[in-house]
Design a protein around this motif. Sequence first.
Motif, PDB file in Angstrom:
ATOM      1  N   HIS A  47       0.701  -1.396  -0.035  1.00 43.88           N
ATOM      2  CA  HIS A  47      -0.099  -0.111  -0.115  1.00 43.88           C
ATOM      3  C   HIS A  47       0.840   1.292   0.024  1.00 43.88           C
ATOM      4  CE1 HIS A  47      -2.951  -2.841   1.375  1.00 43.88           C
ATOM      5  NE2 HIS A  47      -4.189  -2.149   0.935  1.00 43.88           N
ATOM      6  N   PHE A  48       2.444   1.205   0.340  1.00 43.78           N
ATOM      7  CA  PHE A  48       3.027   2.100   0.520  1.00 43.78           C
ATOM      8  C   PHE A  48       3.819   2.565  -0.805  1.00 43.78           C
ATOM      9  CE2 PHE A  48       2.142   1.233   4.720  1.00 43.78           C
ATOM     10  CZ  PHE A  48       1.281   2.344   5.366  1.00 43.78           C
ATOM     11  N   ILE A  49       3.760   1.682  -2.115  1.00 42.74           N
ATOM     12  CA  ILE A  49       4.360   1.893  -2.967  1.00 42.74           C
ATOM     13  C   ILE A  49       4.005   3.109  -3.813  1.00 42.74           C
ATOM     14  CG2 ILE A  49       4.762   0.991  -5.303  1.00 42.74           C
ATOM     15  CD1 ILE A  49       4.730  -1.770  -4.188  1.00 42.74           C
ATOM     16  N   ASP A  50       4.791   3.899  -4.276  1.00 41.14           N
ATOM     17  CA  ASP A  50       4.378   5.192  -4.787  1.00 41.14           C
ATOM     18  C   ASP A  50       4.595   5.244  -6.190  1.00 41.14           C
ATOM     19  OD1 ASP A  50       4.152   7.761  -5.332  1.00 41.14           O
ATOM     20  OD2 ASP A  50       5.985   8.659  -4.334  1.00 41.14           O
ATOM     21  N   GLN A  51       3.286   4.914  -6.800  1.00 41.24           N
ATOM     22  CA  GLN A  51       3.384   4.653  -8.273  1.00 41.24           C
ATOM     23  C   GLN A  51       2.296   5.982  -8.734  1.00 41.24           C
ATOM     24  OE1 GLN A  51       5.751   2.991  -9.040  1.00 41.24           O
ATOM     25  NE2 GLN A  51       4.516   1.396 -10.492  1.00 41.24           N
ATOM     26  N   ASN A  52       3.006   6.809  -9.639  1.00 38.92           N
ATOM     27  CA  ASN A  52       2.138   7.801 -10.564  1.00 38.92           C
ATOM     28  C   ASN A  52       1.639   9.179  -9.518  1.00 38.92           C
ATOM     29  OD1 ASN A  52       1.747   6.511 -12.669  1.00 38.92           O
ATOM     30  ND2 ASN A  52      -0.110   5.091 -11.889  1.00 38.92           N
ATOM     31  N   ASP A  53       2.944   9.222  -8.381  1.00 43.53           N
ATOM     32  CA  ASP A  53       2.640  10.651  -7.769  1.00 43.53           C
ATOM     33  C   ASP A  53       1.466  10.341  -6.840  1.00 43.53           C
ATOM     34  OD1 ASP A  53       5.008  11.609  -8.468  1.00 43.53           O
ATOM     35  OD2 ASP A  53       3.795  12.507 -10.178  1.00 43.53           O
ATOM     36  N   ARG A  54       1.086   9.247  -6.212  1.00 45.75           N
ATOM     37  CA  ARG A  54      -0.148   9.000  -5.361  1.00 45.75           C
ATOM     38  C   ARG A  54       0.173   9.878  -4.183  1.00 45.75           C
ATOM     39  NH1 ARG A  54      -0.513   2.951  -3.106  1.00 45.75           N
ATOM     40  NH2 ARG A  54      -1.915   3.879  -1.782  1.00 45.75           N
ATOM     41  N   SER A  55      -0.920   9.920  -3.251  1.00 44.08           N
ATOM     42  CA  SER A  55      -0.586  10.559  -2.036  1.00 44.08           C
ATOM     43  C   SER A  55      -1.747  10.101  -1.081  1.00 44.08           C
ATOM     44  CB  SER A  55      -0.822  12.144  -2.051  1.00 44.08           C
ATOM     45  OG  SER A  55      -2.136  12.426  -2.518  1.00 44.08           O
ATOM     46  N   ASP A  56      -2.476   8.801  -1.443  1.00 45.41           N
ATOM     47  CA  ASP A  56      -3.526   8.308  -0.661  1.00 45.41           C
ATOM     48  C   ASP A  56      -2.821   7.226   0.261  1.00 45.41           C
ATOM     49  OD1 ASP A  56      -2.985   6.772  -2.941  1.00 45.41           O
ATOM     50  OD2 ASP A  56      -5.074   6.235  -3.146  1.00 45.41           O
ATOM     51  N   PHE A  57      -1.773   7.173   0.932  1.00 44.29           N
ATOM     52  CA  PHE A  57      -1.301   6.255   1.607  1.00 44.29           C
ATOM     53  C   PHE A  57      -2.024   6.184   2.863  1.00 44.29           C
ATOM     54  CE2 PHE A  57       2.619   7.734  -0.576  1.00 44.29           C
ATOM     55  CZ  PHE A  57       2.692   6.940  -1.334  1.00 44.29           C
ATOM     56  N   PRO A  58      -2.295   4.994   3.528  1.00 47.40           N
ATOM     57  CA  PRO A  58      -2.920   4.657   4.614  1.00 47.40           C
ATOM     58  C   PRO A  58      -2.341   5.098   6.038  1.00 47.40           C
ATOM     59  CG  PRO A  58      -2.034   2.720   3.942  1.00 47.40           C
ATOM     60  CD  PRO A  58      -1.884   3.716   2.908  1.00 47.40           C
ATOM     61  N   ASP A  59      -3.304   5.919   6.842  1.00 51.98           N
ATOM     62  CA  ASP A  59      -2.751   6.366   8.021  1.00 51.98           C
ATOM     63  C   ASP A  59      -2.556   5.198   9.109  1.00 51.98           C
ATOM     64  OD1 ASP A  59      -2.306   8.935   7.104  1.00 51.98           O
ATOM     65  OD2 ASP A  59      -4.515   9.534   7.231  1.00 51.98           O
ATOM     66  N   PHE A  60      -1.711   5.236  10.102  1.00 55.47           N
ATOM     67  CA  PHE A  60      -1.585   4.260  10.984  1.00 55.47           C
ATOM     68  C   PHE A  60      -2.268   4.780  12.351  1.00 55.47           C
ATOM     69  CE2 PHE A  60       2.656   4.029   9.160  1.00 55.47           C
ATOM     70  CZ  PHE A  60       2.640   2.677   8.730  1.00 55.47           C
ATOM     71  N   PRO A  61      -3.100   3.900  12.904  1.00 60.43           N
ATOM     72  CA  PRO A  61      -3.143   2.525  12.728  1.00 60.43           C
ATOM     73  C   PRO A  61      -4.332   2.021  11.574  1.00 60.43           C
ATOM     74  CG  PRO A  61      -4.431   2.894  14.657  1.00 60.43           C
ATOM     75  CD  PRO A  61      -3.779   4.307  14.225  1.00 60.43           C
ATOM     76  N   PHE A  62      -4.063   1.034  10.931  1.00 56.05           N
ATOM     77  CA  PHE A  62      -5.389   0.589  10.229  1.00 56.05           C
ATOM     78  C   PHE A  62      -5.188  -0.862  10.118  1.00 56.05           C
ATOM     79  CE2 PHE A  62      -1.520   0.858   7.230  1.00 56.05           C
ATOM     80  CZ  PHE A  62      -1.636  -0.065   6.734  1.00 56.05           C
ATOM     81  N   LEU A  63      -6.595  -1.327   9.342  1.00 55.91           N
ATOM     82  CA  LEU A  63      -6.857  -2.846   9.278  1.00 55.91           C
ATOM     83  C   LEU A  63      -6.418  -3.064   7.811  1.00 55.91           C
ATOM     84  CD1 LEU A  63      -9.764  -3.684  11.397  1.00 55.91           C
ATOM     85  CD2 LEU A  63      -7.540  -4.140  12.204  1.00 55.91           C
ATOM     86  N   CYS A  64      -5.909  -4.356   7.784  1.00 54.77           N
ATOM     87  CA  CYS A  64      -5.662  -4.942   6.402  1.00 54.77           C
ATOM     88  C   CYS A  64      -6.400  -6.472   6.194  1.00 54.77           C
ATOM     89  CB  CYS A  64      -4.277  -4.707   5.834  1.00 54.77           C
ATOM     90  SG  CYS A  64      -3.912  -5.275   4.206  1.00 54.77           S
ATOM     91  N   LEU A  65      -7.151  -6.834   5.323  1.00 54.58           N
ATOM     92  CA  LEU A  65      -7.549  -8.180   4.886  1.00 54.58           C
ATOM     93  C   LEU A  65      -6.378  -8.525   3.620  1.00 54.58           C
ATOM     94  CD1 LEU A  65      -9.532 -10.303   5.075  1.00 54.58           C
ATOM     95  CD2 LEU A  65     -10.976  -9.252   3.262  1.00 54.58           C
ATOM     96  N   THR A  66      -5.737  -9.527   3.992  1.00 53.85           N
ATOM     97  CA  THR A  66      -4.804 -10.056   2.985  1.00 53.85           C
ATOM     98  C   THR A  66      -5.531 -11.718   2.842  1.00 53.85           C
ATOM     99  OG1 THR A  66      -3.435 -11.335   4.798  1.00 53.85           O
ATOM    100  CG2 THR A  66      -2.904  -9.244   4.180  1.00 53.85           C
ATOM    101  N   VAL A  67      -5.823 -11.583   1.114  1.00 50.50           N
ATOM    102  CA  VAL A  67      -6.458 -12.971   0.893  1.00 50.50           C
ATOM    103  C   VAL A  67      -5.549 -13.519  -0.208  1.00 50.50           C
ATOM    104  CG1 VAL A  67      -8.556 -14.086  -0.099  1.00 50.50           C
ATOM    105  CG2 VAL A  67      -8.746 -12.052   1.544  1.00 50.50           C
ATOM    106  N   SER A  68      -5.201 -14.691  -0.080  1.00 49.50           N
ATOM    107  CA  SER A  68      -4.463 -15.448  -1.193  1.00 49.50           C
ATOM    108  C   SER A  68      -4.859 -16.914  -1.217  1.00 49.50           C
ATOM    109  CB  SER A  68      -3.100 -15.108  -1.066  1.00 49.50           C
ATOM    110  OG  SER A  68      -2.644 -15.879   0.130  1.00 49.50           O
ATOM    111  N   GLY A  69      -4.205 -17.557  -2.159  1.00 47.67           N
ATOM    112  CA  GLY A  69      -4.359 -18.958  -2.109  1.00 47.67           C
ATOM    113  C   GLY A  69      -3.949 -19.872  -0.963  1.00 47.67           C
ATOM    114  N   GLY A  70      -3.042 -19.208  -0.232  1.00 48.74           N
ATOM    115  CA  GLY A  70      -2.415 -19.759   0.787  1.00 48.74           C
ATOM    116  C   GLY A  70      -2.646 -19.281   2.200  1.00 48.74           C
TER     117      GLY A  70
END
Length: 227
Positions: free
Chosen positions: A118-141
């Motif tokens: 979420h903190f990768i800076d692509q295309n001059d984005r500025s919408d990085f999340p503020d701490f603290p925050f919740l994240c849902l990680t969903v994958s095959g494993g």
Amino acid sequence: MPIILAIESSCDETSAAVLSGRNVLSNVIASQKIHSEYGGVVPELASREHQKNIVPVVDKALKDAGIDKNEIDAVAFTRGPGLMGALLVGVSFAKSFGQALNVPLIEVNHMEAHVLAHFIDQNDRSDFPDFPFLCLTVSGGHTQIVKITDHLEMEVMGKTLDDAAGEAFDKSGLMLGLSYPAGPEIDKMAKSGDPLRFEFPIPKIQGLNFSFSGFKTAVLYFLQKQV
């Protein structure tokens, strides 16, 4: 900004990226189609495919970024979690590459990397999340709810007690005769389906945890009755 070569080989995709600070200069991914005939990832085959792909993938990542290997300041690599044999390919390459260039190595937990993407800076984005925050990680494993209080301060609040959501998608798709991975195909078909036509049990799990094995079994019994 430091130039970092990042290597990922935790499952069935060989990936290399070149970053300058938070900016991704290149990102090359080699997927492994060999697993489709088995309906899931075969660890031994995954390791062999990583061995075939790692050098050309890294080479292309450097060329796409316009970076010479001698400009690399550090090498980051996935330490885990993941398939042991697959991880060893990436770890061994990263250590050899880093030692040859005499640059430091950065071990990365790939579940933490999902969150920090979420903190990768692509295309001059500025919408990085503020701490603290919740994240849902969903994958095959993995399926987790994570509380993040700082970049490297994370607490797992809930997780799957059995199968991951992605695995439930893929195994259910296999029962339906879909190709692997079935998740994207199920998602596409679901958009034009009727969400009220069929009912499946909803697991009652305490806290913020998940369970998907019962759903997978319910799909099996449903198909046995319908077909």
